[in-house]
Motif scaffolding. Structure first.
Motif, mmCIF file in Angstrom:
data_model
loop_
_atom_site.group_PDB
_atom_site.id
_atom_site.type_symbol
_atom_site.label_atom_id
_atom_site.label_comp_id
_atom_site.label_asym_id
_atom_site.label_seq_id
_atom_site.Cartn_x
_atom_site.Cartn_y
_atom_site.Cartn_z
ATOM 1 N N GLY A 124 -61.019 7.825 49.804
ATOM 2 C CA GLY A 124 -59.867 7.723 48.904
ATOM 3 C C GLY A 124 -60.266 8.018 47.467
ATOM 4 O O GLY A 124 -59.577 8.742 46.745
ATOM 5 N N ALA B 164 -52.976 7.178 55.886
ATOM 6 C CA ALA B 164 -52.069 6.501 54.961
ATOM 7 C C ALA B 164 -52.840 5.504 54.104
ATOM 8 O O ALA B 164 -52.645 5.427 52.888
ATOM 9 C CB ALA B 164 -50.967 5.795 55.745
ATOM 10 N N ALA B 165 -53.758 4.752 54.732
ATOM 11 C CA ALA B 165 -54.548 3.780 53.984
ATOM 12 C C ALA B 165 -55.400 4.477 52.942
ATOM 13 O O ALA B 165 -55.512 4.018 51.790
ATOM 14 C CB ALA B 165 -55.429 2.981 54.937
ATOM 15 N N THR C 163 -52.950 -3.924 52.258
ATOM 16 C CA THR C 163 -52.546 -2.778 53.079
ATOM 17 C C THR C 163 -53.680 -2.342 53.998
ATOM 18 O O THR C 163 -53.484 -2.114 55.190
ATOM 19 C CB THR C 163 -52.164 -1.585 52.176
ATOM 20 O OG1 THR C 163 -51.326 -2.066 51.144
ATOM 21 C CG2 THR C 163 -51.459 -0.519 52.971
ATOM 22 N N VAL D 2 -54.762 7.238 51.435
ATOM 23 C CA VAL D 2 -53.898 7.689 50.347
ATOM 24 C C VAL D 2 -53.592 6.526 49.401
ATOM 25 O O VAL D 2 -53.617 6.675 48.175
ATOM 26 C CB VAL D 2 -52.589 8.289 50.911
ATOM 27 C CG1 VAL D 2 -51.569 8.496 49.802
ATOM 28 C CG2 VAL D 2 -52.888 9.602 51.611
ATOM 29 N N ILE D 3 -53.340 5.355 49.982
ATOM 30 C CA ILE D 3 -53.022 4.198 49.143
ATOM 31 C C ILE D 3 -54.226 3.793 48.291
ATOM 32 O O ILE D 3 -54.107 3.541 47.089
ATOM 33 C CB ILE D 3 -52.522 3.033 50.024
ATOM 34 C CG1 ILE D 3 -51.096 3.350 50.470
ATOM 35 C CG2 ILE D 3 -52.570 1.715 49.272
ATOM 36 C CD1 ILE D 3 -50.613 2.525 51.624
ATOM 37 N N THR E 146 -53.441 -3.458 47.643
ATOM 38 C CA THR E 146 -54.233 -2.420 48.299
ATOM 39 C C THR E 146 -55.110 -3.027 49.385
ATOM 40 O O THR E 146 -55.161 -2.529 50.517
ATOM 41 C CB THR E 146 -55.120 -1.700 47.271
ATOM 42 O OG1 THR E 146 -54.311 -1.343 46.165
ATOM 43 C CG2 THR E 146 -55.726 -0.460 47.878
ATOM 44 N N SER F 112 -56.553 5.761 47.373
ATOM 45 C CA SER F 112 -56.743 6.823 46.394
ATOM 46 C C SER F 112 -55.797 6.662 45.206
ATOM 47 O O SER F 112 -56.164 6.892 44.057
ATOM 48 C CB SER F 112 -56.588 8.173 47.089
ATOM 49 O OG SER F 112 -55.819 9.043 46.322
ATOM 50 N N ASN F 113 -54.576 6.204 45.483
ATOM 51 C CA ASN F 113 -53.623 5.970 44.386
ATOM 52 C C ASN F 113 -54.064 4.820 43.493
ATOM 53 O O ASN F 113 -53.906 4.866 42.283
ATOM 54 C CB ASN F 113 -52.232 5.685 44.951
ATOM 55 C CG ASN F 113 -51.498 6.979 45.236
ATOM 56 O OD1 ASN F 113 -51.649 7.946 44.494
ATOM 57 N ND2 ASN F 113 -50.739 7.004 46.303
ATOM 58 N N THR F 114 -54.604 3.788 44.116
ATOM 59 C CA THR F 114 -55.078 2.645 43.334
ATOM 60 C C THR F 114 -56.224 3.066 42.424
ATOM 61 O O THR F 114 -56.258 2.720 41.242
ATOM 62 C CB THR F 114 -55.552 1.535 44.287
ATOM 63 O OG1 THR F 114 -54.453 1.167 45.106
ATOM 64 C CG2 THR F 114 -56.045 0.338 43.504
ATOM 65 N N SER G 265 -59.131 11.061 44.912
ATOM 66 C CA SER G 265 -58.508 10.818 43.624
ATOM 67 C C SER G 265 -59.321 11.434 42.478
ATOM 68 O O SER G 265 -58.764 11.986 41.540
ATOM 69 C CB SER G 265 -58.294 9.318 43.499
ATOM 70 O OG SER G 265 -58.563 8.875 42.252
ATOM 71 N N VAL H 277 -52.103 -5.065 42.026
ATOM 72 C CA VAL H 277 -52.399 -3.769 42.658
ATOM 73 C C VAL H 277 -53.593 -3.914 43.603
ATOM 74 O O VAL H 277 -53.559 -3.464 44.753
ATOM 75 C CB VAL H 277 -52.705 -2.713 41.578
ATOM 76 C CG1 VAL H 277 -53.165 -1.416 42.238
ATOM 77 C CG2 VAL H 277 -51.479 -2.464 40.722
#
Ligand code: ATP
Ligand code: MG
Lengths: 297, 223
Positions: free
Chosen positions: A286, A184-185, A28, A187-188, A25, A190-192, A290, A21
């Motif tokens: 991010g 978009a970056a 990305t 968001v990614i 990340t 933030s998900n991580t 989160s 992960v």
């Protein structure tokens, strides 16, 4: 201090515990910054080229033969009082002929055919760097043409105008697209971070119960975000630099009549550092997103 | 140390958990809070370490009016109150040593002092040999003692214990009680919530009896 050591180790443990992960990340973010970097390079080099070209964007005011010293002085004064005008140089008929002859070089003998000097005297008008735009020139030209003694006004080639418009479109498009992929970056990232927040949910609650401040509980997550953003952006800018090294030699090109040539440039070290810092900022944003959703208390 | 005057607390509009609670617990006292299941013992303890807001009435902690305590001061107050939770709240992914050490991390205690405090706390509860074990590999009594070790590792002046003898056999219960008495003997104010009234009566300590969110008896010292 002891507490910061704890924060750092908590942050690192989460990143190391999920290498796939974390790697994805960072990757990305790196791709996003690579794209941004390449685009930024393109844009900044285009405007560098544009600056070079625009210095050649000047107005030539041809005066009629009746317009002698006093008339020219009036025109010159009028021009110099314009805000857009940087400098005015008077080119006498004789001077114009000399210049033309020099440009023709080996073919200068062709001028002999003419006998009399056909070239009019002119005022060469240099504009201030920010004002070298076709609209401004057009406005100036219309005003000039109404003045006494002015025969004709010539300015900037049409294709230059189109080139500048193209650059403006590319820049706007770049800003919009850049904003979107940055989002978009974020968001990614933030998900991580959310994975970490989630896996430490119970722990965070317990820490709060035994007297941890919210800042102490949240700090490792922010550090994670900042680290991921920093590493990703660093990698992206590094890759952009490699790409630049490969491509740059192909882009070197002469501008106009030999004397000045255009050399593409990479981001300055300061700018590159700022961009990498921007990566850290992106990571922090991010994380904030989160945490805002998952640790509201 | 802990004073409540006409305190109310509820979890929702029509589920009052505590009604008109008035009580006082003095420094270095050992007090039991008893009552049947659902009486409000856990709620009372949660109120006491500021995990729930006091909705009406007045509460004083360490002589300080809780209503005047700022939000960001709450963590600092909590560090002076050790809590043994009814469900232990040990972190399953951490060893006993790490669980106990978490409090030191929160307090910013590190290095040799951290090690010494953890060892001392584990020694007091007799769990040195399980320092490296994970909570789920421990028996109920061992988890209980790990939770106590975490609650006392930073020498808090107040110790709140929620059902510390919960499902333990009488022998273990006595051991835990001896441990809590020992802690109390060091000057720590100890408050123990339990539904085991018969066992408590034999200890001759003060008992605050509550039922359906109200104090039935023993709210004031030396009544
Ligand atoms: N988080 C909560 N949300 C809503 N109601 C709750 C919550 N916690 C407790 N209650 C209610 O508050 C009342 C008091 O509960 P509390 O846990 O304080 O009782 P208790 O005396 O500790 O019981 P037990 O001996 O079973 O632990 C109960 O009616 C319970 O249903
Ligand atoms: Mg309870």
């Amino acid at each position: 201090m002891r507490r910061s050591a704890v924060i750092v180790s908590r942050a690192l443990v989460d990143l190391v515990r999920r290498p796939a992960v974390t790697g994805l990340t960072i990757g990305t973010v790196a791709v996003v910054f690579l794209l941004l970097g390449l685009f930024g390079l393109l844009a900044s080099n285009f405007s560098g080229l544009a600056d070079k070209l625009s210095s050649r964007l000047r107005l030539t005011v041809f005066v009629d033969d009746d317009c002698q010293r006093e008339c020219r002085q009036q025109l010159q004064q009028w021009l110099q009082s314009r805000e857009a005008v940087a400098a005015v140089v008077v080119v006498e008929r004789q001077q114009a002929l000399e210049d033309f002859r020099r440009r023709l070089g080996d073919d200068a003998h062709l001028l002999e055919v003419l006998g009399e000097n056909p070239l009019p005297a002119s005022l060469q008008v240099e504009l201030r760097p920010g004002k070298r735009r076709t609209e401004i020139m057009a406005a100036l030209a219309t005003q000039l043409e109404k003045l006494a003694g002015v025969e004709e006004v010539q300015y900037g080639q049409r294709w230059l105008g189109r080139f500048f418009r193209f650059i403006r479109v590319v820049r706007t498009l770049g800003l919009v697209l850049g904003g979107l992929i940055l989002l978009a970056a974020a968001v990614i990232v933030s998900n991580t971070i959310r994975l970490s927040v989630y896996s430490r949910r119970q722990e965070s609650e317990i820490m709060g119960l035994v007297g941890a401040t919210p800042a102490f509980i949240k700090a490792p997550f922010y550090l994670q975000g900042a680290l991921v953003g920093l590493l990703g952006a660093g990698l992206g800018v590094g890759l952009a630099y490699l790409a630049f090294l490969v491509v740059a030699p192909w882009l070197r090109m002469p501008v106009g009549l030999g004397q000045s040539s255009f050399t593409p440039a990479f981001l300055s070290p300061t700018t590159a550092l700022l961009v990498v810092a921007g990566g850290a900022l992106l990571g922090l944003a991010g994380t904030a997103a989160s945490l805002w959703r998952h640790l509201r208390k | 140390m802990i004073e409540m005057y006409h305190v109310h607390m509820s979890y929702g509009p029509d589920s009052p958990a505590l009604t008109d609670i008035t009580l006082r617990i003095e420094k270095a006292e050992f007090v039991f809070i008893t009552g049947p299941s659902g009486a409000g013992k856990t709620s009372l303890l949660r109120l006491a370490f500021l995990a729930e807001p006091c909705q009406a009435g007045q509460m004083l902690l360490f002589g300080k009016n809780v209503a005047r305590v700022k939000r960001r001061e709450i963590p600092l107050l909590r560090r002076r109150i050790g809590v043994v939770f009814q469900d232990f709240k040990l972190i399953p992914t951490m060893t006993v040593r790490e669980n106990v050490g978490l409090v030191c991390d929160v307090m910013g205690i590190g290095g040799r002092e951290r090690r010494q405090r953890i060892n001392e706390a584990l020694r007091m509860v007799g769990l040195e040999h399980k320092a490296g074990s994970f909570p789920l590999k421990l028996s109920g009594g061992e988890q209980q003692r790990a939770a106590i070790a975490r609650a006392i590792v930073n020498d808090p002046p107040i110790l709140l214990a929620d059902e510390p003898t919960g499902n333990l056999d009488p022998e273990l219960s006595r051991a835990i009680y001896r441990l809590l008495s020992e802690i109390n003997a060091r000057g720590v104010t100890v408050v123990v919530a339990t539904h085991d009234i018969d066992w408590v009566r034999r200890t001759r300590k003060r008992i605050i009896e509550i039922d359906r969110g109200r104090v039935i008896s023993g709210g004031m010292p030396d009544a």
